[in-house]
Design an enzyme around this catalytic site. Structure first.
Site, PDB file in Angstrom:
ATOM      1  CG  MET A  27      -1.892  -1.213   1.161  1.00 25.45           C
ATOM      2  SD  MET A  27      -3.408  -0.967   2.092  1.00 25.45           S
ATOM      3  CE  MET A  27      -2.770  -0.684   3.725  1.00 25.45           C
ATOM      4  CG  LEU A  30       7.220   1.452  -0.723  1.00 20.53           C
ATOM      5  CD1 LEU A  30       8.019   1.163  -1.997  1.00 20.53           C
ATOM      6  CD2 LEU A  30       6.289   0.289  -0.411  1.00 20.53           C
ATOM      7  CG  HIS A  34       6.697  -1.926   2.331  1.00 21.56           C
ATOM      8  ND1 HIS A  34       6.651  -0.775   3.082  1.00 21.56           N
ATOM      9  CD2 HIS A  34       5.447  -2.437   2.354  1.00 21.56           C
ATOM     10  CE1 HIS A  34       5.422  -0.594   3.535  1.00 21.56           C
ATOM     11  NE2 HIS A  34       4.667  -1.583   3.118  1.00 21.56           N
ATOM     12  N   GLY A 144       4.738 -10.225   4.235  1.00 22.88           N
ATOM     13  CA  GLY A 144       5.486 -10.146   5.488  1.00 22.88           C
ATOM     14  C   GLY A 144       4.763 -10.860   6.619  1.00 22.88           C
ATOM     15  CB  SER A 182       3.722  -0.467  10.933  1.00 22.92           C
ATOM     16  OG  SER A 182       2.443  -0.032  10.522  1.00 22.92           O
TER      17      SER A 182
HETATM   18  P1  AMP Z   1       1.327  -2.897   3.491  1.00 23.08           P
HETATM   19  O1  AMP Z   1       1.894  -1.839   2.608  1.00 23.08           O
HETATM   20  O2  AMP Z   1       1.209  -2.505   4.924  1.00 23.08           O
HETATM   21  O3  AMP Z   1       0.061  -3.506   2.929  1.00 23.08           O
HETATM   22  O4  AMP Z   1       2.388  -4.071   3.485  1.00 23.08           O
HETATM   23  C1  AMP Z   1       2.801  -4.670   2.282  1.00 23.08           C
HETATM   24  C2  AMP Z   1       3.556  -5.919   2.609  1.00 23.08           C
HETATM   25  O5  AMP Z   1       4.689  -5.603   3.402  1.00 23.08           O
HETATM   26  C3  AMP Z   1       2.707  -6.919   3.419  1.00 23.08           C
HETATM   27  O6  AMP Z   1       2.973  -8.231   2.946  1.00 23.08           O
HETATM   28  C4  AMP Z   1       3.225  -6.713   4.803  1.00 23.08           C
HETATM   29  O7  AMP Z   1       3.074  -7.863   5.635  1.00 23.08           O
HETATM   30  C5  AMP Z   1       4.688  -6.416   4.561  1.00 23.08           C
HETATM   31  N1  AMP Z   1       5.271  -5.720   5.701  1.00 23.08           N
HETATM   32  C6  AMP Z   1       4.807  -4.594   6.307  1.00 23.08           C
HETATM   33  N2  AMP Z   1       5.568  -4.289   7.374  1.00 23.08           N
HETATM   34  C7  AMP Z   1       6.518  -5.247   7.455  1.00 23.08           C
HETATM   35  C8  AMP Z   1       7.589  -5.507   8.364  1.00 23.08           C
HETATM   36  N3  AMP Z   1       7.856  -4.711   9.388  1.00 23.08           N
HETATM   37  N4  AMP Z   1       8.367  -6.587   8.136  1.00 23.08           N
HETATM   38  C9  AMP Z   1       8.119  -7.419   7.089  1.00 23.08           C
HETATM   39  N5  AMP Z   1       7.122  -7.236   6.212  1.00 23.08           N
HETATM   40  C10 AMP Z   1       6.326  -6.167   6.387  1.00 23.08           C
END
Ligand code: AMP
Length: 284
Positions: A27, A30, A34, A144, A182
């Protein structure tokens, strides 16, 4: 690196792209979490594609869809530096045109924890991931462990619907003090940020109890909850759950050969943070 905004063009480019193709759905906004996924996807595949799409259907009516952090230009720079070949960045109307009316409804795997706290969340996640899989037809897709239940929902959908994607789960990337990276960490005030490592500390308290032999899920949960409640800035704990790491079914007792996950969602002030730790024996 090509930036694509329409489904049709993304499909056409992916069809021609050298295989294997690895997809990293995001989303945006980054961070290193990510980038750990894109790095692995780059290593594993001839073509690396990332998507940037703040998916409206996975946000509840009172959630942060409109204020969710957006940093598109910076994201593109980071993805270019990672050697990304294709960036899919559609607008909501492209993904959900007028009249869109077909949804993927995950079952029991999506019932508890995030599914209970955020009704409709995993329906939105599963639907958009199914669409991304169909648009790009990836050989591999990277997620993740930070969003542990999301991984379980996607693995189950991928298996149940024979989508045929190799789902790769990458470890949670943390700040030096333990806070899981996050995009929502940006919402924390300085005080809340200083207190935020309590979330991982609580999970670690349960983990260390488990390592010392405790197998009763209630007692593991209680240890984590006690740690969270010691922090005055924790305004609410949505859940602390011990579940089967694959099915997300709640567990009473942890068993050898059945990996478990302890997961929590806690609020620091108004910011909701989630985290989890997998409890699985590597030896003995
Ligand atoms: P998002 O942009 O929050 O939807 O995350 C995109 C991808 O990045 C998802 O598969 C998340 O699980 C992964 N992700 C987000 N934060 C982390 C983190 N701290 N460590 C590993 N993967 C992550």
């Amino acid at each position: 690196m090509q930036v694509i905004t329409t489904c049709a063009e993304m499909t056409a480019l992916c069809r021609e792209a050298p295989r294997p193709l690895g997809l990293v759905p995001t989303m945006g906004a980054l961070h290193e979490g990510h980038l750990s996924l894109t790095r692995q996807a780059r290593t594993d595949n001839s073509t690396m594609a990332a998507s940037i799409f703040v998916n409206p259907s996975q946000f509840g009516p009172n959630e942060d869809f409109t204020t969710y952090p957006r940093a598109f230009e910076r994201d593109l720079e980071l993805l270019a530096a990672q050697g990304t070949d294709l960036v899919f960045a559609p607008l909501p109307d492209e993904v959900y045109p007028d009249g869109f009316d077909t949804w993927i409804e995950p079952g029991a795997v999506a019932e508890g924890m995030e599914g209970a706290a955020r009704p409709g969340h995993f329906r939105g996640v599963a639907t958009v991931v199914a669409k991304l899989f169909t648009i790009t037809r990836p050989d591999r897709a990277y997620f993740g462990q930070k969003d542990g239940q999301q991984v379980a929902v996607i693995r189950k959908m991928n298996a149940d619907l024979n989508l045929g994607v190799a789902v790769v789960t990458m470890p949670t990337i943390r700040e030096p003090d333990g806070l899981a990276l996050s995009s929502r960490n940006a919402y924390l005030t300085a005080e809340e940020r200083a207190a935020a490592p309590v979330v991982y500390r609580a999970l670690q308290a349960a983990e260390s109890l488990w390592r010392s032999g405790e197998r009763n899920a209630n007692r593991l949960q209680a240890a984590a909850l006690a740690e969270l409640q010691r922090e005055p800035l924790v305004s609410a704990v949505d859940y602390v759950s011990v579940v089967d790491a694959a099915t997300m079914a709640p567990l009473n007792v942890l068993e050898v050969g059945r990996p478990a996950m302890i997961a929590t969602a806690a609020r620091l002030g108004s910011v909701r943070l989630i985290d989890n730790v997998v409890l699985a024996r590597v030896n003995t």
